[in-house]
Design an enzyme around this catalytic site. Structure first.
Site, PDB file in Angstrom:
ATOM      1  N   GLU A 240       9.713  15.246   7.124  1.00 21.08           N
ATOM      2  CA  GLU A 240       9.851  14.078   7.990  1.00 21.08           C
ATOM      3  C   GLU A 240       8.491  13.526   8.380  1.00 21.08           C
ATOM      4  OE1 GLU A 240      13.940  15.649  10.218  1.00 21.08           O
ATOM      5  OE2 GLU A 240      12.093  15.375  11.373  1.00 21.08           O
TER       6      GLU A 240
ATOM      7  N   LYS B  67       5.580  12.470  10.640  1.00 16.04           N
ATOM      8  CA  LYS B  67       5.148  12.893  11.971  1.00 16.04           C
ATOM      9  C   LYS B  67       4.548  11.691  12.688  1.00 16.04           C
ATOM     10  CE  LYS B  67       2.707  16.388  14.585  1.00 16.04           C
ATOM     11  NZ  LYS B  67       2.464  15.423  15.694  1.00 16.04           N
TER      12      LYS B  67
ATOM     13  N   ARG C 258       6.669  12.137  22.735  1.00 17.46           N
ATOM     14  CA  ARG C 258       7.893  12.904  22.483  1.00 17.46           C
ATOM     15  C   ARG C 258       8.883  12.628  23.621  1.00 17.46           C
ATOM     16  NH1 ARG C 258       8.462  18.154  19.898  1.00 17.46           N
ATOM     17  NH2 ARG C 258      10.701  18.596  19.719  1.00 17.46           N
TER      18      ARG C 258
ATOM     19  N   ARG D  36       7.893  15.430  26.834  1.00 19.93           N
ATOM     20  CA  ARG D  36       7.755  16.797  26.312  1.00 19.93           C
ATOM     21  C   ARG D  36       7.575  17.807  27.432  1.00 19.93           C
ATOM     22  NH1 ARG D  36       3.455  18.762  21.675  1.00 19.93           N
ATOM     23  NH2 ARG D  36       3.041  20.829  22.493  1.00 19.93           N
TER      24      ARG D  36
ATOM     25  N   GLU E 255      10.763  10.429  19.181  1.00 15.23           N
ATOM     26  CA  GLU E 255       9.390   9.996  19.443  1.00 15.23           C
ATOM     27  C   GLU E 255       9.411   8.490  19.721  1.00 15.23           C
ATOM     28  OE1 GLU E 255       5.349  11.784  19.242  1.00 15.23           O
ATOM     29  OE2 GLU E 255       7.315  12.656  18.801  1.00 15.23           O
TER      30      GLU E 255
ATOM     31  N   PHE F  47      14.907  12.290  15.593  1.00 13.72           N
ATOM     32  CA  PHE F  47      14.935  13.220  14.463  1.00 13.72           C
ATOM     33  C   PHE F  47      15.859  14.411  14.683  1.00 13.72           C
ATOM     34  CE2 PHE F  47      10.990  14.042  16.899  1.00 13.72           C
ATOM     35  CZ  PHE F  47      11.289  15.285  17.422  1.00 13.72           C
TER      36      PHE F  47
ATOM     37  N   LYS G 190       4.038  21.552  10.714  1.00 16.98           N
ATOM     38  CA  LYS G 190       3.411  20.234  10.611  1.00 16.98           C
ATOM     39  C   LYS G 190       2.239  20.315   9.643  1.00 16.98           C
ATOM     40  CE  LYS G 190       0.939  21.146  14.935  1.00 16.98           C
ATOM     41  NZ  LYS G 190       0.805  20.763  16.352  1.00 16.98           N
TER      42      LYS G 190
END
Length: 511
Positions: free
Chosen positions: A208, A210, A215, A230, A259, A299, A381
């Site tokens: 996916e 980034k 967030r 977050r 996001e 996501f 990531k």
């Protein structure tokens, strides 16, 4: 509970590398703490204040105050003083804060003063304390650590769950369930050096984009929508676009993970700091919305209707997400069922994400559950590795376990006029051995020392890794490093061999 007990355990935990010993020390302390103070004790050991940062500068904390001869200061008294600090505002606020700090320090012994200064300045660093604290609470309460971990994941607060479980035992854990409207600690990604290594580690996966934004966790229950960051702070009123989109979706009850980014006229994402400023507490939301509209991309989905989806694998959660959120509001992804056959396709997806102006990709194992609050190996990531050779301009004396060592480095690049332009600070990446070595090296280069910051001749070069650059009016070059960490000292290089401001600005310009 006396603050002296907390300060003592803080020193002992910082002084031992053995996880089992840390856990034992913490378990003993938590067992001795009154249940209604356990949350405060955990917060203080983690270097967090429930009231947030009190806005106290080092000048106020550095004032010489005669210590108390015997420990009498309690955790509750400290909490009351910090609440008093947080409430100070208006004319004379600075003087009033200094008075409160002086009174608090005057009630503390030498050891307690050192701990309070670290706590109020945000410099308490114990090393993986949250994990050890959780195990310590489990041991003190006699409950399985795995069950406690899941309760904390669902509740979002270790101090709050700890207070309940120490008071009520295992039954307190059974009362903690996933609820729409109560934010959950987000799942975090580990790192992989390349897409190929991420595919090899995870097998069948999703790749996916980034996104470099904020967030968000979006909770909807009927017309009631809440948006959390977050760090689990609610910012619903600052992001009306997100709430509007959530209300337009077909589901009546859900929790989404995603996001929020902004896009420039050319369609590329705007820098992170512009989005961060958009959600500032003093921003005129309607004016900001006109000048910088934001767009959410989702996501993951943690709950839909009456179904809790945390334990379902990624592939099934994505099916639920696709049924709820239209494609244009979902993060772009590539399903990689056969990593061997699709390796080139995954590499191209990564390259395309970078061309679109995103940070890189997140690779997720298709059979993995949502491990809220944890940085596991099921999400990896992959971002470009940026490095610069920069010159140390100054360093700050450390606190806590770094007391007596020069820690936070001020970093600069060579400017065209022969001076050095500061780009930021970092203490990340420094091992104990590196700290000791650089303290000796920098003291030999020192030109001044005000007790907090040591200015040095610009001679020591360090290799710095960083995630990117952001515009910053604070620094002369107009940019600052993001998430900088020290890779190694480069005594083999002269300052003239360090990177230039021109090189840095070239990085900032991007593709």
């Amino acid at each position: 509970m006396l603050l002296a007990d907390v300060a003592r355990v803080s020193r002992e935990v910082a002084g031992t590398a053995a996880r089992s010993r840390k856990t034992a020390l913490l378990a003993e302390l938590f067992a001795a703490a009154p249940p209604d103070e356990a949350g405060l004790v955990i917060s203080y050991l983690s270097g967090r204040l429930p009231q947030g940062r009190p806005g106290i500068g080092w000048r106020a904390l550095a004032q010489e105050t005669a210590p108390a001869p015997e420990p009498t200061l309690t955790v509750r008294a400290v909490d009351a003083a910090v609440s008093e600090l947080a409430a100070v505002a208006g004319p004379g606020a600075q003087a009033e804060r200094r008075r409160i700090v002086e009174t608090l320090l005057g009630a503390a012994t030498d050891a307690e003063q050192a701990f309070l200064r670290s706590l109020l300045s945000g410099e308490v660093r114990q090393g993986a304390l949250d994990a050890a604290a959780l195990e310590g609470v489990a041991a003190a309460a006699g409950v399985p650590a795995a069950e406690l971990r899941r309760a904390v994941m669902l509740d979002g607060s270790l101090p709050r769950v700890a207070a309940a479980v120490l008071a009520e035992g295992a039954q307190a854990l059974r009362a903690v369930i996933l609820r729409v409207g109560r934010p959950v600690q987000p799942m975090l990604a580990g790192t992989a050096p390349s897409v190929a290594e991420a595919l090899a580690a995870l097998g069948p996966c999703a790749v996916e984009e980034k996104l470099d934004g904020i967030r968000v966790q979006v909770h909807r229950d009927g017309d009631d929508v809440r948006v959390y960051t977050r760090s689990l702070d609610e910012i619903t009123g600052r992001l009306p676009e997100v709430a509007e989109l959530a209300r337009s979706l077909p589901g009546e009850r859900f929790i989404l993970d995603g996001e929020v980014i902004g896009r420039a006229a050319d369609g590329r994402p705007v820098p992170f700091q512009e989005i961060a400023s958009r959600v500032g507490s003093r921003v005129d939301v309607e004016a900001a919305r006109r000048t910088l509209p934001v767009v959410p991309y989702f996501f993951d989905v943690l709950a839909a209707g009456d179904d809790v989806l945390l334990d379902l694998p990624v592939r099934e959660r994505y099916e639920a997400l696709a049924a709820l959120v239209p494609e244009n509001a979902r993060v772009r992804r590539l399903a990689v069922e056969d990593p061997g056959a699709q390796a080139a396709e995954a590499e191209e997806f990564w390259a395309e994400a970078l061309r679109h102006g995103h940070e890189g990709v997140v690779v997720k194992a298709l059979d993995s559950a949502y491990a809220a609050g944890r940085r596991g190996r099921h999400w990896l990531k992959v971002k470009p590795v940026h490095t610069l050779d920069l010159v140390v301009l100054a360093a700050e004396w450390g606190h806590g376990r770094r007391t007596g060592l020069l820690s936070n480095l001020h970093l600069g690049a060579r400017a065209a006029d022969g001076t050095y332009a500061m780009l930021g600070k970092t203490f990340k990446g420094l091992t104990d051995e590196m700290l000791r070595w650089q303290t000796g090296a920098l003291r030999a280069l020192a030109t001044s020392d005000d007790g907090f910051t040591v200015r040095v001749r610009p001679e020591l070069v360090v290799e710095i890794a960083y995630d990117g650059l952001q515009r910053s009016p604070r620094y002369p070059a107009g940019v600052a490093l993001r998430f900088a960490r020290v890779l190694r000292h480069r005594p083999d290089k002269d300052a003239e061999q360090a990177d230039t401001v021109e090189t840095v600005l070239g990085e900032a310009a991007g593709p």
